[in-house]
Design a protein around this motif. Structure first.
Motif, PDB file in Angstrom:
ATOM      1  N   UNK A 170       0.648  -1.147  -0.017  1.00  0.00           N
ATOM      2  CA  UNK A 170      -0.069  -0.052  -0.126  1.00  0.00           C
ATOM      3  C   UNK A 170       0.713   1.195   0.118  1.00  0.00           C
ATOM      4  N   UNK A 171       2.125   1.235  -0.601  1.00  0.00           N
ATOM      5  CA  UNK A 171       2.944   2.356  -0.506  1.00  0.00           C
ATOM      6  C   UNK A 171       2.547   3.476  -1.475  1.00  0.00           C
ATOM      7  N   UNK A 175      -2.681   6.572   3.050  1.00  0.00           N
ATOM      8  CA  UNK A 175      -3.682   6.375   4.179  1.00  0.00           C
ATOM      9  C   UNK A 175      -4.066   4.730   4.172  1.00  0.00           C
ATOM     10  N   UNK A 176      -4.124   4.097   2.987  1.00  0.00           N
ATOM     11  CA  UNK A 176      -4.320   2.711   3.172  1.00  0.00           C
ATOM     12  C   UNK A 176      -3.321   1.986   3.924  1.00  0.00           C
ATOM     13  N   UNK A 177      -2.153   2.331   3.588  1.00  0.00           N
ATOM     14  CA  UNK A 177      -1.004   1.649   4.383  1.00  0.00           C
ATOM     15  C   UNK A 177      -1.232   1.708   6.142  1.00  0.00           C
ATOM     16  N   UNK A 178      -1.473   3.054   6.410  1.00  0.00           N
ATOM     17  CA  UNK A 178      -1.695   3.553   7.468  1.00  0.00           C
ATOM     18  C   UNK A 178      -2.900   2.628   8.135  1.00  0.00           C
ATOM     19  N   UNK A 179      -3.997   2.651   7.259  1.00  0.00           N
ATOM     20  CA  UNK A 179      -5.193   1.964   7.875  1.00  0.00           C
ATOM     21  C   UNK A 179      -4.920   0.502   8.192  1.00  0.00           C
ATOM     22  N   UNK A 180      -4.149  -0.086   7.396  1.00  0.00           N
ATOM     23  CA  UNK A 180      -3.681  -1.485   7.477  1.00  0.00           C
ATOM     24  C   UNK A 180      -2.661  -2.069   8.535  1.00  0.00           C
TER      25      UNK A 180
END
Length: 531
Positions: A170-171, A175-180
């Motif tokens: 998700x790099x 935001x998606x990387x942080x959510x995961x």
């Protein structure tokens, strides 16, 4: 009744035109305005096109790494089956695979959909929510009570593995990387802190530090990708500008070629239309001037006829010069090259204009090097160059002046021609003007003998066609010198002398019998000896 007083006229100085804005500054201002507008309409502070491209790369990365995620989930489920119920581990594994399948399916649908700004925002929200669900699923197994028997190091290792994989996948969508990854890190850290052991405190701190490290790494990857996209966009914009400039230049070239063709047609048509009546004017005026059919009743008519004839000759020369210049500029002037003696051509031109120079009290000197070989050039063109230069010198040299004609060798092995006079000279800033078409200097305008300003440009172009150089040197009130050089390739070198007949090969091959006879003649008849 008194007249109303007239309003006084107020002089208003003309407004100064605005200073032209440089092209680079205008382009930079347009780029800043475009970037500000894009940031207002974007969801991530970048251009909308970049948002779509980042989501596309995110979806492609998710699809390409689908097998890796499946292996990770299956291996984790099998490993956790040692500490928890197999049914629970299998249920978690199936749930994770379903979430992963949903993410993959949404990525495929996103790639197949037509791009638009509203749809990009919706897909961004969906991917963030799906990654959040993906992270919560990992939380449910990592903090399961059945894993209390497992070591903290193993839990820490699995957490780092999950965070690393999620951050890399998700790099392109930070935001998606942080959510995961954030739910996993927070849950593991809280689980370690609530255990109350000092070692677990250290593991909790390491978990938070690892989350920060991978978040920074994902941000760096996102920045690198964004910089790559910006460079690609600038390159595409530059290519577009170059293509547009090329299209504009091609259109301008086509217009110039069309205008050149139209000019050539116009000149050819006007040449025919002007020369036809001009020949009649010259012929009849010459008949009247020469009084072939008898003397004029009024003697002044003879002078008028001479003036008409001279004006017609001047007009014909002007037409010829304009046509020659137009042919040269259009590249249609063909050189009829042959062996030409430069000294003979200069001497002939001197002979033609000698009477005109003598009538003005001008002395012409010749300085020629003897024995120079011929040039491979167009005799008519060289003659026209010499006549133009010499006639200009005679025209602008005062009475009692001198003109020097020189012809000789150059240092590189070529030949040169020099025409130097003691005339009024040309100011240095007017030399480019007199070398341009229809250009005239200040002295030419003040002179009584004005021309069209085509002699020097035609001479320069003819010399350029021969591959030579045309140099004009002048000093005000001292004189002018024009130096014309021809390259060594134009000089026809003389052939070397033939070798002696003894060294020349025989015309017919000698036979073997002739060789035998020669050997017999050279052999002595009797041999002298003591034995």
């Amino acid at each position: 009744m008194s007249k109303p007083a007239e309003k006084p006229e107020v002089f208003q100085p003309p407004a100064e035109p605005p200073a032209p804005v440089p092209v680079n500054a205008r382009r930079a201002a347009q780029q800043r305005v475009r970037e500000a507008r894009d940031k207002l309409t974007s969801t991530s502070g970048t251009r909308p096109a970049f948002d779509r491209e980042l989501l596309r790369q995110y979806a492609q990365t998710r699809i390409s790494a689908s097998l890796v995620v499946i292996l990770l989930v299956v291996a984790t489920g099998l490993l956790f089956g040692l500490w928890m119920q197999p049914i629970t581990a299998a249920a978690w594994t199936c749930g994770m695979l379903c979430v992963h399948a949903a993410i993959t399916r949404h990525c495929v649908r996103f790639l197949a959909e037509q791009p638009s700004i509203p749809s990009t925002r919706k897909w961004r929200t969906r991917f963030v929510l799906l990654d959040l669900l993906y992270g919560l699923c990992w939380v449910t197994v990592l903090i399961h009570p059945a894993l209390d028997a497992a070591s903290g190091a193993m839990i820490m290792f699995l957490m780092l593995l999950v965070i690393a994989v999620s951050s890399m996948l998700s790099a392109n969508l930070p935001v998606a990387a942080l959510a995961a990854t954030a739910p996993v890190t927070v849950a593991i850290a809280l689980n370690f802190v609530l255990s109350g052991a000092f070692d677990n405190y250290v593991l909790a701190a390491l978990a938070l530090a690892a989350e920060g490290y991978f978040a920074l790494l994902a941000h760096r990857l996102h920045s690198t990708t964004l910089a790559t996209l910006e460079a690609r966009a600038e390159k595409d914009a530059l290519i577009g500008e170059l293509e547009q400039a090329k299209a504009i230049s091609d259109e301008a070239r086509h217009r110039a070629e069309a205008a050149n063709v139209a000019k050539s047609r116009f000149l050819a048509q006007m040449s025919h239309e002007l020369r036809t009546p001009l020949n009649a004017i010259l012929g009849f005026s010459e008949v009247m001037k020469s009084e072939i059919f008898g003397p004029h009743t009024v003697p002044v008519y003879k002078e008028y006829s001479a003036d008409i004839h001279n004006s017609g000759v001047h007009l014909l020369n002007l037409i010829n010069e304009i046509l020659d210049l137009s042919r040269i500029e259009a590249g249609r002037y063909e050189l009829n090259e042959e062996a030409v003696s430069l000294v003979h051509v200069v001497a002939d031109c001197h002979h033609l204009l000698k009477l005109r120079a003598s009538s003005r009290g001008i002395t012409i000197y010749e300085v020629f090097e003897q024995g120079m070989p011929r040039l491979w050039a167009d005799e008519r063109a060289i003659r026209q160059v010499v006549l133009n230069l010499l006639s200009n010198s005679i025209k602008f040299t005062p009475q009692g002046g001198e003109i020097w004609l020189k012809a000789g060798w150059t240092a590189s092995g070529g030949q040169y021609l020099s025409v130097k006079d003691t005339g009024s000279g040309i100011p240095e800033n007017e030399i480019p003007i007199v070398l341009a078409s229809f250009g005239q200097g200040s002295n030419s305008i003040k002179s009584a003998e004005q021309g069209a300003g085509l002699g020097l440009p035609i001479a320069k172009n003819l010399i350029d066609m021969h591959g030579g150089t045309f140099t004009l040197k002048s000093k005000l009130r001292i004189g002018t010198e024009v130096i014309v050089t021809f390259p060594p390739e134009r000089v026809m070198s003389a052939l070397g002398p033939m070798s002696d007949e003894a060294d020349a090969p025989p015309l017919q091959p000698e036979t073997a019998a002739a060789d035998d006879r020669r050997r017999l003649r050279r052999k002595p008849i009797m041999s002298a000896g003591t034995g």
